[in-house]
Design an enzyme around this catalytic site. Sequence first.
Site, PDB file in Angstrom:
ATOM      1  N   GLY A  52       0.590   3.894   5.963  1.00  0.00           N
ATOM      2  CA  GLY A  52       0.744   3.328   4.626  1.00  0.00           C
ATOM      3  C   GLY A  52       0.273   4.319   3.582  1.00  0.00           C
TER       4      GLY A  52
ATOM      5  N   GLN B 255      -2.559   7.418  -4.394  1.00  0.00           N
ATOM      6  CA  GLN B 255      -2.900   8.510  -3.478  1.00  0.00           C
ATOM      7  C   GLN B 255      -2.050   9.761  -3.707  1.00  0.00           C
ATOM      8  OE1 GLN B 255      -2.806   5.738   0.120  1.00  0.00           O
ATOM      9  NE2 GLN B 255      -4.349   7.232   0.726  1.00  0.00           N
TER      10      GLN B 255
ATOM     11  N   CYS C 142      -7.965   6.417   6.479  1.00  0.00           N
ATOM     12  CA  CYS C 142      -7.188   6.527   5.250  1.00  0.00           C
ATOM     13  C   CYS C 142      -6.779   7.982   5.065  1.00  0.00           C
ATOM     14  CB  CYS C 142      -8.058   6.079   4.078  1.00  0.00           C
ATOM     15  SG  CYS C 142      -7.252   6.218   2.480  1.00  0.00           S
ATOM     16  N   LEU C 143      -5.555   8.209   4.620  1.00  0.00           N
ATOM     17  CA  LEU C 143      -5.081   9.587   4.423  1.00  0.00           C
ATOM     18  C   LEU C 143      -5.891  10.317   3.351  1.00  0.00           C
ATOM     19  CD1 LEU C 143      -1.201   9.085   4.600  1.00  0.00           C
ATOM     20  CD2 LEU C 143      -2.691  10.073   6.352  1.00  0.00           C
TER      21      LEU C 143
ATOM     22  N   HIS D 211      -5.354  -3.006   3.164  1.00  0.00           N
ATOM     23  CA  HIS D 211      -5.865  -1.672   2.839  1.00  0.00           C
ATOM     24  C   HIS D 211      -5.097  -1.067   1.650  1.00  0.00           C
ATOM     25  CE1 HIS D 211      -7.328   2.464   4.251  1.00  0.00           C
ATOM     26  NE2 HIS D 211      -6.389   2.757   3.383  1.00  0.00           N
ATOM     27  N   GLU D 212      -3.770  -1.150   1.714  1.00  0.00           N
ATOM     28  CA  GLU D 212      -2.959  -0.524   0.651  1.00  0.00           C
ATOM     29  C   GLU D 212      -3.079  -1.286  -0.662  1.00  0.00           C
ATOM     30  OE1 GLU D 212      -2.053   2.366   1.249  1.00  0.00           O
ATOM     31  OE2 GLU D 212      -2.253   2.273   3.420  1.00  0.00           O
TER      32      GLU D 212
ATOM     33  N   HIS E  55      -6.141  -0.324  -2.465  1.00  0.00           N
ATOM     34  CA  HIS E  55      -6.028   0.952  -3.197  1.00  0.00           C
ATOM     35  C   HIS E  55      -5.591   0.728  -4.643  1.00  0.00           C
ATOM     36  CE1 HIS E  55      -6.728   4.372  -0.581  1.00  0.00           C
ATOM     37  NE2 HIS E  55      -5.946   3.904   0.376  1.00  0.00           N
TER      38      HIS E  55
HETATM   39 NI    NI Z   1      -5.815   4.474   2.393  1.00  0.00          NI
END
Ligand code: NI
Length: 153
Positions: A46, A51, A91-92, A133-134, A137
């Site tokens: 995701g 991000q 998380c990226l 999670h997304e 963000h």
């Molecule tokens: Ni993330």
Amino acid sequence: MATRNIVKLGDDILRKKSRPVEKFDDRLHTLLDDMRETMYKANGVGLAAVQVGVLKRVVVLDCTEDHTGYLELINPEIIEREGEQFEAEGCLSLPGEQGVTVRPMTVKVKAQDRNGQWCVYKGTELKARCFCHEIDHLDGVLFIDKVIDKENL
Ligand code: NI
């Protein structure tokens, strides 16, 4: 399509609140296409627009291994939560960090598609975690804020 740079922890933008999308235009479609490519290239499940440095309420995700579960969520909102799960997530934007969070086992999400059409999606297990999670963000919330058991991997 192009890949974009993924913002890492330490950049203030990750703590900012994203704004609702009002125009479902070519600019949004380019952003979505770039986010899709960026997510797959980074082997993520995701990615939120913040991000890649864009404060818009836009999320792409795909929790399958064979890339068959691609979804685009514009202005998403969780409308139902059920149960509980305790699993590790990452998380990226925080490479190498992982920790266990508490998330609902199942969520129902209402979101617009790239043309502005409202849809409802249901996710359990990994997909429910990913939705939560997304969407976090978009409000400047990171999984490390919710970690109950930190593991360094
Ligand atoms: Ni993330």
